[in-house]
Design an enzyme around this catalytic site. Structure first.
Site, mmCIF file in Angstrom:
data_model
loop_
_atom_site.group_PDB
_atom_site.id
_atom_site.type_symbol
_atom_site.label_atom_id
_atom_site.label_comp_id
_atom_site.label_asym_id
_atom_site.label_seq_id
_atom_site.Cartn_x
_atom_site.Cartn_y
_atom_site.Cartn_z
ATOM 1 N N GLY A 24 1.279 -5.986 0.277
ATOM 2 C CA GLY A 24 2.185 -6.968 0.870
ATOM 3 C C GLY A 24 1.489 -8.307 1.019
ATOM 4 N N CYS A 25 1.908 -9.066 1.980
ATOM 5 C CA CYS A 25 1.352 -10.395 2.231
ATOM 6 C C CYS A 25 -0.152 -10.302 2.486
ATOM 7 C CB CYS A 25 2.051 -11.009 3.444
ATOM 8 S SG CYS A 25 1.320 -12.562 3.995
#
Length: 187
Positions: free
Chosen positions: A14-15
């Site tokens: 993810g981020c």
């Protein structure tokens, strides 16, 4: 730490802001760099990666001392920090750039990643089948300077305070109890 014997792990969960800060806190981790990997565009920018057209994922490249922390231990943290059952998504972050990926640097890492994924999935730590891709590492492109250490520089930024901060607190509690954190990270 023996800097001559460092190994590398390249992980997408993810981020990169969400995972970079946590990996920095682990004993045996020399450095964590946010960047991009897995795509077809050379020298991608954040804006290009955000379009989803470069094929790159947001990743962290971790330099670690395997005498202090193993690749499999890093993977335990990886499974803890993100949901490996959601395809191209982590929370409200949606797109191929937020996919779950392990970019292995050796056949040993590939084997350990496959074993670790089976073990984690069997424990049912997350509800559902894992969609994490395990693929060979090819190239890492560091993200722009303002992304490096982003949470530490911007803890009150809305995304950081709502998403990253709570994840870090959960991480500190879990891995602090296991004794995996640097002393200054446990405060």
């Amino acid at each position: 730490m023996d800097k001559n014997n460092l190994e590398y792990a390249t992980l997408a969960g993810g981020c990169f802001w969400c995972v970079e800060s946590c990996f920095h806190m682990l004993k045996g981790v020399e450095s964590v760099t946010s960047g991009y990997s897995g795509g077809h565009k050379d020298n991608p920018t954040y804006e290009e990666v955000c379009t989803g057209t470069t094929g790159h994922a947001e990743v962290v490249e971790i330099a670690f001392d395997p005498k202090i922390i193993s690749f499999k231990q890093l993977l335990e943290v990886f499974w803890f920090l993100h949901n490996p059952t959601t395809l191209n998504r982590q929370g409200n972050d949606i797109g191929t750039q937020y996919r779950s990926s392990i970019f292995y640097h050796s056949e040993k890492q590939k084997q350990e990643a496959e074993e670790s994924m089976k073990e984690s999935e069997a424990k049912q730590e997350w509800n559902g089948k894992y969609v994490t891709e395990i693929v060979p590492f090819k190239k890492f492109w560091p993200a722009e300077a303002y992304h490096q250490g982003y949470y530490n520089a911007n803890p009150t930024q809305p995304y950081c305070s709502a998403v990253v901060g709570p994840k870090i607190q959960k991480f500190k509690k879990h891995f602090g109890e296991m004794g995996w954190l640097n002393e200054k990270a446990e405060n």
